[in-house]
Design a protein around this motif. Structure first.
Motif, PDB file in Angstrom:
ATOM      1  N   LEU A  58     -26.461  13.182 -68.052  1.00 63.15           N
ATOM      2  CA  LEU A  58     -26.489  12.661 -69.420  1.00 63.15           C
ATOM      3  C   LEU A  58     -27.014  11.228 -69.463  1.00 63.15           C
ATOM      4  N   TYR A  59     -26.590  10.411 -68.479  1.00 66.67           N
ATOM      5  CA  TYR A  59     -26.965   8.997 -68.486  1.00 66.67           C
ATOM      6  C   TYR A  59     -28.066   8.664 -67.481  1.00 66.67           C
ATOM      7  N   ASN A  60     -28.779   9.695 -67.027  1.00 66.05           N
ATOM      8  CA  ASN A  60     -29.947   9.502 -66.153  1.00 66.05           C
ATOM      9  C   ASN A  60     -29.630   8.665 -64.906  1.00 66.05           C
ATOM     10  N   ASP A  61     -28.432   8.887 -64.343  1.00 65.12           N
ATOM     11  CA  ASP A  61     -28.009   8.252 -63.084  1.00 65.12           C
ATOM     12  C   ASP A  61     -27.835   6.729 -63.187  1.00 65.12           C
ATOM     13  N   ASP A  62     -27.911   6.170 -64.383  1.00 68.59           N
ATOM     14  CA  ASP A  62     -27.864   4.715 -64.544  1.00 68.59           C
ATOM     15  C   ASP A  62     -26.537   4.282 -65.157  1.00 68.59           C
ATOM     16  N   ALA A  63     -25.767   3.467 -64.412  1.00 68.54           N
ATOM     17  CA  ALA A  63     -24.479   2.961 -64.917  1.00 68.54           C
ATOM     18  C   ALA A  63     -23.710   4.088 -65.598  1.00 68.54           C
ATOM     19  N   VAL A  64     -23.532   5.170 -64.866  1.00 65.26           N
ATOM     20  CA  VAL A  64     -22.995   6.402 -65.446  1.00 65.26           C
ATOM     21  C   VAL A  64     -21.676   6.158 -66.170  1.00 65.26           C
ATOM     22  N   TRP A  65     -20.713   5.602 -65.450  1.00 68.13           N
ATOM     23  CA  TRP A  65     -19.400   5.422 -66.066  1.00 68.13           C
ATOM     24  C   TRP A  65     -19.413   4.339 -67.126  1.00 68.13           C
ATOM     25  N   GLU A  66     -20.095   3.242 -66.855  1.00 64.97           N
ATOM     26  CA  GLU A  66     -20.094   2.138 -67.804  1.00 64.97           C
ATOM     27  C   GLU A  66     -20.661   2.582 -69.162  1.00 64.97           C
ATOM     28  N   ASN A  67     -21.753   3.338 -69.109  1.00 64.95           N
ATOM     29  CA  ASN A  67     -22.308   3.871 -70.346  1.00 64.95           C
ATOM     30  C   ASN A  67     -21.331   4.820 -71.033  1.00 64.95           C
ATOM     31  N   HIS A  68     -20.664   5.651 -70.224  1.00 63.49           N
ATOM     32  CA  HIS A  68     -19.751   6.631 -70.809  1.00 63.49           C
ATOM     33  C   HIS A  68     -18.529   5.972 -71.440  1.00 63.49           C
ATOM     34  N   HIS A  69     -17.970   4.961 -70.795  1.00 65.96           N
ATOM     35  CA  HIS A  69     -16.781   4.306 -71.340  1.00 65.96           C
ATOM     36  C   HIS A  69     -17.034   3.824 -72.771  1.00 65.96           C
ATOM     37  N   MET A 102     -22.622  -4.976 -73.768  1.00 65.58           N
ATOM     38  CA  MET A 102     -23.092  -5.887 -72.728  1.00 65.58           C
ATOM     39  C   MET A 102     -22.011  -6.136 -71.679  1.00 65.58           C
ATOM     40  N   MET A 103     -20.791  -6.387 -72.132  1.00 62.55           N
ATOM     41  CA  MET A 103     -19.718  -6.735 -71.204  1.00 62.55           C
ATOM     42  C   MET A 103     -19.335  -5.557 -70.315  1.00 62.55           C
ATOM     43  N   VAL A 104     -19.214  -4.384 -70.898  1.00 64.01           N
ATOM     44  CA  VAL A 104     -18.825  -3.222 -70.097  1.00 64.01           C
ATOM     45  C   VAL A 104     -19.927  -2.860 -69.103  1.00 64.01           C
ATOM     46  N   LEU A 105     -21.175  -2.903 -69.521  1.00 62.51           N
ATOM     47  CA  LEU A 105     -22.281  -2.633 -68.597  1.00 62.51           C
ATOM     48  C   LEU A 105     -22.321  -3.663 -67.470  1.00 62.51           C
ATOM     49  N   HIS A 106     -21.831  -4.858 -67.742  1.00 59.79           N
ATOM     50  CA  HIS A 106     -21.826  -5.925 -66.735  1.00 59.79           C
ATOM     51  C   HIS A 106     -20.824  -5.664 -65.612  1.00 59.79           C
ATOM     52  N   THR A 107     -19.941  -4.681 -65.791  1.00 53.93           N
ATOM     53  CA  THR A 107     -18.972  -4.359 -64.736  1.00 53.93           C
ATOM     54  C   THR A 107     -19.544  -3.391 -63.695  1.00 53.93           C
ATOM     55  N   ASP A 108     -20.787  -2.995 -63.861  1.00 54.09           N
ATOM     56  CA  ASP A 108     -21.436  -2.101 -62.893  1.00 54.09           C
ATOM     57  C   ASP A 108     -21.694  -2.864 -61.595  1.00 54.09           C
ATOM     58  N   MET A 109     -20.979  -2.493 -60.526  1.00 51.59           N
ATOM     59  CA  MET A 109     -21.077  -3.227 -59.260  1.00 51.59           C
ATOM     60  C   MET A 109     -22.453  -3.123 -58.615  1.00 51.59           C
ATOM     61  N   SER A 110     -23.237  -2.115 -58.957  1.00 51.58           N
ATOM     62  CA  SER A 110     -24.568  -1.996 -58.353  1.00 51.58           C
ATOM     63  C   SER A 110     -25.487  -3.132 -58.781  1.00 51.58           C
ATOM     64  N   LYS A 111     -25.122  -3.816 -59.872  1.00 53.17           N
ATOM     65  CA  LYS A 111     -25.931  -4.928 -60.370  1.00 53.17           C
ATOM     66  C   LYS A 111     -25.268  -6.275 -60.095  1.00 53.17           C
ATOM     67  N   PHE A 113     -25.032  -8.469 -57.508  1.00 54.71           N
ATOM     68  CA  PHE A 113     -25.723  -9.614 -56.903  1.00 54.71           C
ATOM     69  C   PHE A 113     -26.855 -10.139 -57.783  1.00 54.71           C
ATOM     70  N   SER A 114     -27.575  -9.258 -58.440  1.00 50.28           N
ATOM     71  CA  SER A 114     -28.642  -9.728 -59.332  1.00 50.28           C
ATOM     72  C   SER A 114     -28.050 -10.455 -60.537  1.00 50.28           C
ATOM     73  N   ASP A 115     -26.946  -9.916 -61.093  1.00 44.86           N
ATOM     74  CA  ASP A 115     -26.302 -10.573 -62.226  1.00 44.86           C
ATOM     75  C   ASP A 115     -25.720 -11.924 -61.816  1.00 44.86           C
ATOM     76  N   LEU A 116     -25.103 -11.982 -60.641  1.00 42.03           N
ATOM     77  CA  LEU A 116     -24.522 -13.234 -60.170  1.00 42.03           C
ATOM     78  C   LEU A 116     -25.605 -14.278 -59.935  1.00 42.03           C
ATOM     79  N   GLY A 117     -26.728 -13.870 -59.362  1.00 40.89           N
ATOM     80  CA  GLY A 117     -27.827 -14.804 -59.140  1.00 40.89           C
ATOM     81  C   GLY A 117     -28.336 -15.396 -60.436  1.00 40.89           C
ATOM     82  N   GLY A 118     -28.492 -14.554 -61.453  1.00 39.97           N
ATOM     83  CA  GLY A 118     -28.938 -15.039 -62.750  1.00 39.97           C
ATOM     84  C   GLY A 118     -27.934 -15.981 -63.384  1.00 39.97           C
ATOM     85  N   PHE A 119     -26.653 -15.669 -63.230  1.00 39.51           N
ATOM     86  CA  PHE A 119     -25.610 -16.524 -63.798  1.00 39.51           C
ATOM     87  C   PHE A 119     -25.592 -17.892 -63.108  1.00 39.51           C
TER      88      PHE A 119
END
Length: 223
Positions: A58-69, A102-111, A113-119
């Motif tokens: 359903l979510y095309n393998d991307d942030a599956v749970w975060e999108n679903h929540h 935005m906040m819930v998607l930000h809890t995706d651990m696969s992102k 290091f990239s999110d932390l670097g930007g922050f």
């Protein structure tokens, strides 16, 4: 636990004051953590992707749970009985929804290091503005830190959450073993040393994440 931690960030560490959060942002900072694991089945995104589950498809393998929540929550509030946004203006509803997504998607651990670097780059920038263009970055980072920060709690709480986490991890590992799948990282009960894994998690994930947040939210480091 995540909701309580976000509340502490806002009140004890003055994030609400320092970032000049609006009422809808405060509301989002409470509701986001409340729903951020809604309907979670105890198996992570990678498991769903590897098993081609209906959610992963359903979510095309991307942030599956975060999108679903988020999607499942907003589907729920379409029911008048649960419509907590009933009295919101259209503008506040739209702004709240955007921020929660935005906040819930930000809890995706696969992102992570990239999110932390930007922050970190923004916190170190001369034009860093916690009340303007960088406000949402701080709120998203706060949500993520609350989600991963059980090691920052008192020992009795830290131990409880760690035990619960690894019960879930090892259950997934057992299922993967039965299905003939590769056992996911930290989920093999026969090989994982929980104490060492948590030391590594603190050194590699938690501490480097809290350091720039402490700079962004003055006072957090001192407390």
């Amino acid at each position: 636990d995540v909701t309580q931690t976000c509340y502490v960030f806002m009140k004890n560490y003055k994030m609400e004051e320092k970032c000049k959060m609006t009422d809808y942002e405060v509301f989002s900072m409470i509701l986001g953590p409340v729903i951020h694991d809604y309907q979670h089945d105890g198996k992570n995104n990678l498991f769903h992707v590897n098993t081609a589950s209906p959610l992963a498809l359903l979510y095309n393998d991307d942030a599956v749970w975060e999108n679903h929540h988020v999607a499942a929550t907003y589907k729920l509030v379409q029911n008048e009985e649960f419509n907590i946004f009933e009295t919101f203006s259209k503008e506040n509803y739209i702004n709240c929804r955007k921020l929660i997504i935005m906040m819930v998607l930000h809890t995706d651990m696969s992102k992570h290091f990239s999110d932390l670097g930007g922050f970190k780059n923004r916190v170190q920038a001369d034009n860093f503005d916690p009340t303007g263009e960088d406000k949402q970055k701080i709120l998203c980072q706060a949500m993520h830190l609350a989600d991963i920060g059980n090691q920052g709690k008192a020992w009795n709480l830290c131990r409880q959450w760690t035990d619960r986490l690894f019960k879930e991890f090892f259950h997934q590992g057992d299922i993967e073993r039965k299905k003939g799948l590769s056992i996911s990282y930290l989920m093999d009960r026969a090989t994982v040393n929980i104490a060492k894994s948590q030391l590594g998690f603190i050194d590699i994930i938690v501490q480097p994440s809290y350091q720039p947040f402490a700079v962004a939210i003055e006072g957090a480091q001192r407390n």
